[in-house]
Design a protein around this motif. Sequence first.
Motif, PDB file in Angstrom:
ATOM      1  N   SER A  70      -0.933  -6.909   2.207  1.00 28.28           N
ATOM      2  CA  SER A  70       0.235  -6.147   1.739  1.00 28.28           C
ATOM      3  C   SER A  70       1.163  -7.059   0.950  1.00 28.28           C
ATOM      4  N   CYS A 128      -0.153  -7.780  -2.448  1.00 26.32           N
ATOM      5  CA  CYS A 128       0.031  -6.657  -3.388  1.00 26.32           C
ATOM      6  C   CYS A 128       1.460  -6.620  -3.915  1.00 26.32           C
ATOM      7  N   ILE A 129       2.425  -6.883  -3.029  1.00 26.49           N
ATOM      8  CA  ILE A 129       3.822  -6.860  -3.473  1.00 26.49           C
ATOM      9  C   ILE A 129       4.073  -7.999  -4.469  1.00 26.49           C
ATOM     10  N   GLN A 180       1.894  -9.532  -6.356  1.00 26.15           N
ATOM     11  CA  GLN A 180       1.200  -9.243  -7.620  1.00 26.15           C
ATOM     12  C   GLN A 180       1.952  -8.188  -8.430  1.00 26.15           C
ATOM     13  N   SER A 181       2.545  -7.218  -7.723  1.00 30.65           N
ATOM     14  CA  SER A 181       3.267  -6.143  -8.427  1.00 30.65           C
ATOM     15  C   SER A 181       4.464  -6.702  -9.208  1.00 30.65           C
ATOM     16  N   PHE A 182       5.032  -7.816  -8.719  1.00 27.31           N
ATOM     17  CA  PHE A 182       6.185  -8.397  -9.423  1.00 27.31           C
ATOM     18  C   PHE A 182       5.748  -9.042 -10.737  1.00 27.31           C
ATOM     19  N   TYR A 183       4.535  -9.542 -10.776  1.00 23.10           N
ATOM     20  CA  TYR A 183       4.026 -10.029 -12.068  1.00 23.10           C
ATOM     21  C   TYR A 183       3.672  -8.834 -12.959  1.00 23.10           C
ATOM     22  N   ASP A 184       2.923  -7.893 -12.382  1.00 25.23           N
ATOM     23  CA  ASP A 184       2.446  -6.767 -13.194  1.00 25.23           C
ATOM     24  C   ASP A 184       3.607  -5.945 -13.756  1.00 25.23           C
ATOM     25  N   THR A 185       4.682  -5.807 -12.966  1.00 30.27           N
ATOM     26  CA  THR A 185       5.812  -4.975 -13.391  1.00 30.27           C
ATOM     27  C   THR A 185       6.809  -5.734 -14.251  1.00 30.27           C
TER      28      THR A 185
END
Length: 348
Positions: free
Chosen positions: A168, A171-172, A174-179
């Motif tokens: 989890s 994922c969080i 990674q989401s900060f890079y992706d977003t």
Amino acid sequence: MKKILITGGAGFIGSNFIHYIFEKEKDIFIINLDKLTYAGNLENLKGIEQNYSGKYKFIHGDIYNKELVEYIFAEYNSDAVINFAAESHVDRSILDSNIFIETNVLGSATLLNVAKKFWKEEDWEKKRFLQISTDEVYGTLPENDKSIKFTEETPLKPHSPYSASKASADCIVQSFYDTYEFPTLITRCSNNYGPYQFPEKLIPLIINNALNDKKLPVYGDGKNIRDWLYVEDHCNAIWAVLQKGKIGEVYNIGGNNEIQNIEIVKRILDYLGEPHSLITYVKDRLGHDRRYAIDATKIKNELGWKPKFTFEEKIKDTIDWYLKNPKWINNVISGEYQRYYEKMYKNI
Ligand code: NAD
Ligand code: TYD
């Protein structure tokens, strides 16, 4: 001078990393934020305050404490965060997973959000948020096909509450890079061994029990496979990723060293000259992953990292370290560990 906020620096890998980095780098300032749970031990950092005064600050606290984390970012404006802090033991997560969600998921998210708030966007190019993760997020592998290993592309399929909490957090992060293109990095390492490992984990538990002529609990048929890496090789890989890793990327770390649990137990007994009759097969761990194996091609090809040490050499040094440090073991096994051990192993 480079300033790094290390979390969980009083634990096994974090403390090894602090020793490693001070020996290696002259121009560095370390802030170590640690809650000092049962697994955190300032004895692991003996000599650091004295030898590196002016370059080291210990802060006792929780990564899930937003106000404290904000204070640390405002006060120190670190160049990088390396998030080692975690509840790290699978068996404890099976007994009670709440604290795993709090620290591993919400604590990591707190650090990340505060870093994003305090680091100015124009500086992100030079900043790094490195999440220390584990190969356990990938789940388990078939034991009979050794050509299959975890790569960075393997889908996340965690089974234990521990690995689910780590996945989890990944994922969080990674989401900060992706977003936002926030400068994140994630490392996923296989099982570590070495000095200062808390004796709830297989290798130090077996060493400590064997030295005390206590039964050695081996789960199931003992044929589960882990891919072992010496902790200093892990530290070396973390430093390579922090220096040279490409932001937004994940790097697997492993030494291509798959061994069945029972083999490890026998090797420890043979080195100590203790009888195999101490081995006691016990009820299997719930949801026990059968095999872990890391494909470390990416970090080798892209960052030039490879392990320096062999298992044959370093398992002996590790056993010798525990033999030479009875006071350290006695301190960590008193109190909380005693109660945990009695609950966990009451049937053997
Ligand atoms: P450990 O249990 O020995 O140490 C964890 C440290 O984190 C302790 O010092 C503890 O006091 C601190 N901590 C716990 N909760 C905290 C909180 N809320 N705030 C601040 N500090 C807190 O763990 P370890 O084996 O050193 O593992 C370190 C990291 O490496 C973890 O993230 C783990 O998931 C990962 N990892 C471990 C292994 C392994 O084989 N041990 C392998 C791969 C990845
Ligand atoms: P552990 O050190 O807990 O690491 P992880 O579960 O994160 O891989 O366990 C390593 C292996 O050893 C795992 O397959 C479970 C097994 N094991 C035992 O057989 N007996 C024990 O008492 C412990 C702690 C682990």
